[in-house]
Design a protein around this motif. Sequence first.
Motif, short mmCIF file in Angstrom:
data_model
loop_
_atom_site.label_atom_id
_atom_site.label_comp_id
_atom_site.label_asym_id
_atom_site.label_seq_id
_atom_site.Cartn_x
_atom_site.Cartn_y
_atom_site.Cartn_z
N THR A 119 -41.33 -66.67 36.31
CA THR A 119 -40.55 -67.54 35.42
C THR A 119 -39.12 -67.04 35.28
N THR A 120 -38.90 -65.74 35.34
CA THR A 120 -37.54 -65.19 35.30
C THR A 120 -36.76 -65.64 36.53
N ALA A 121 -37.41 -65.59 37.68
CA ALA A 121 -36.76 -66.05 38.92
C ALA A 121 -36.47 -67.54 38.87
N PHE A 122 -37.37 -68.31 38.28
CA PHE A 122 -37.13 -69.75 38.16
C PHE A 122 -35.95 -70.03 37.23
N ARG A 123 -35.80 -69.25 36.19
CA ARG A 123 -34.65 -69.43 35.29
C ARG A 123 -33.34 -69.17 36.02
N ARG A 124 -33.35 -68.21 36.94
CA ARG A 124 -32.14 -67.96 37.72
C ARG A 124 -31.88 -69.10 38.70
N ALA A 125 -32.96 -69.60 39.30
CA ALA A 125 -32.81 -70.68 40.28
C ALA A 125 -32.38 -71.99 39.64
N TRP A 126 -32.94 -72.28 38.47
CA TRP A 126 -32.63 -73.52 37.76
C TRP A 126 -32.35 -73.20 36.29
N PRO A 127 -31.09 -72.87 35.97
CA PRO A 127 -30.75 -72.52 34.58
C PRO A 127 -30.99 -73.68 33.61
N GLU A 128 -30.95 -74.89 34.12
CA GLU A 128 -31.24 -76.06 33.29
C GLU A 128 -32.37 -76.84 33.93
N VAL A 129 -33.36 -77.15 33.13
CA VAL A 129 -34.53 -77.88 33.64
C VAL A 129 -34.85 -79.03 32.68
N PRO A 130 -35.49 -80.08 33.18
CA PRO A 130 -35.85 -81.20 32.30
C PRO A 130 -36.94 -80.82 31.32
N VAL A 131 -36.91 -81.46 30.18
CA VAL A 131 -37.92 -81.25 29.14
C VAL A 131 -38.45 -82.62 28.72
N GLY A 132 -39.78 -82.75 28.71
CA GLY A 132 -40.42 -83.98 28.25
C GLY A 132 -40.09 -85.17 29.12
N GLY A 133 -40.33 -86.36 28.56
CA GLY A 133 -40.00 -87.61 29.25
C GLY A 133 -40.74 -87.84 30.54
N GLY A 134 -41.86 -87.17 30.74
CA GLY A 134 -42.61 -87.32 31.97
C GLY A 134 -42.09 -86.48 33.11
N GLU A 135 -40.96 -85.80 32.91
CA GLU A 135 -40.37 -85.00 33.99
C GLU A 135 -40.70 -83.52 33.87
N GLY A 136 -40.61 -82.97 32.66
CA GLY A 136 -40.84 -81.55 32.46
C GLY A 136 -41.90 -81.27 31.43
N GLY A 137 -41.99 -79.99 31.03
CA GLY A 137 -42.92 -79.60 29.99
C GLY A 137 -42.37 -79.94 28.62
N ARG A 138 -43.08 -79.51 27.59
CA ARG A 138 -42.69 -79.88 26.23
C ARG A 138 -41.41 -79.16 25.80
N ASP A 139 -41.09 -78.03 26.45
CA ASP A 139 -39.84 -77.32 26.21
C ASP A 139 -39.49 -76.59 27.50
N GLU A 140 -38.35 -75.87 27.52
CA GLU A 140 -37.93 -75.19 28.75
C GLU A 140 -38.96 -74.16 29.21
N GLU A 141 -39.48 -73.40 28.26
CA GLU A 141 -40.47 -72.38 28.62
C GLU A 141 -41.67 -73.01 29.31
#
Length: 204
Positions: A119-141
Amino acid sequence: MTLRFATRLFAALALLASTAVCAQPTPAAAPLDIRLEHDTEAERTTADELRAVVAAYDVEEWIVTREVRIDASAIPHSHPVLTLHTRHNGQPLHLLSTFLHEQFHWWVMERPDELLAATTAFRRAWPEVPVGGGEGGRDEESTYLHLVVCHLEYQAMAALVGADEARAILESNNHYRWIYDRVLNDPQVDRIVRGAGLSVDEGR
């Protein structure tokens, strides 16, 4: 449903229906402890199909919790009790994929150092990620966590039914769309997860 799976599923259902005792059960092959929330026909069907598909495929090494709740009114989730809905009745491979997805939430909890590295490596790869709306999880974590879990889900299904069928199953989901797109189409996800020491196919 493929012919190969139909043959396996028929054999598994026949085994479940049999009253003959062929061998003493072992802890590794202990049955799932399935509870029906409303005891409806749909929930009973899901329970039967889950038992059959788990018997038909070699998934034992990925099963962490055997306690399963079937709840037609619930969104599938892993904790505190692994819970499945009835939406995939008649779609046993979709049911298996969802079951493994929730099992992998338990699986990664047993590997906290590796999970943190991924997850640390993913944060570096994608500092911003979608949340909710059918695209991401309920929060960034949750989004970063699900990049790991959904990757493991895909790798397990690919090992069981082939990459093409696994892809088709995951592409049909209307949730975590951005996450599944990364898992299926960005090789970086595989490199990060495996590089963190998380792999479903060790020893297979």
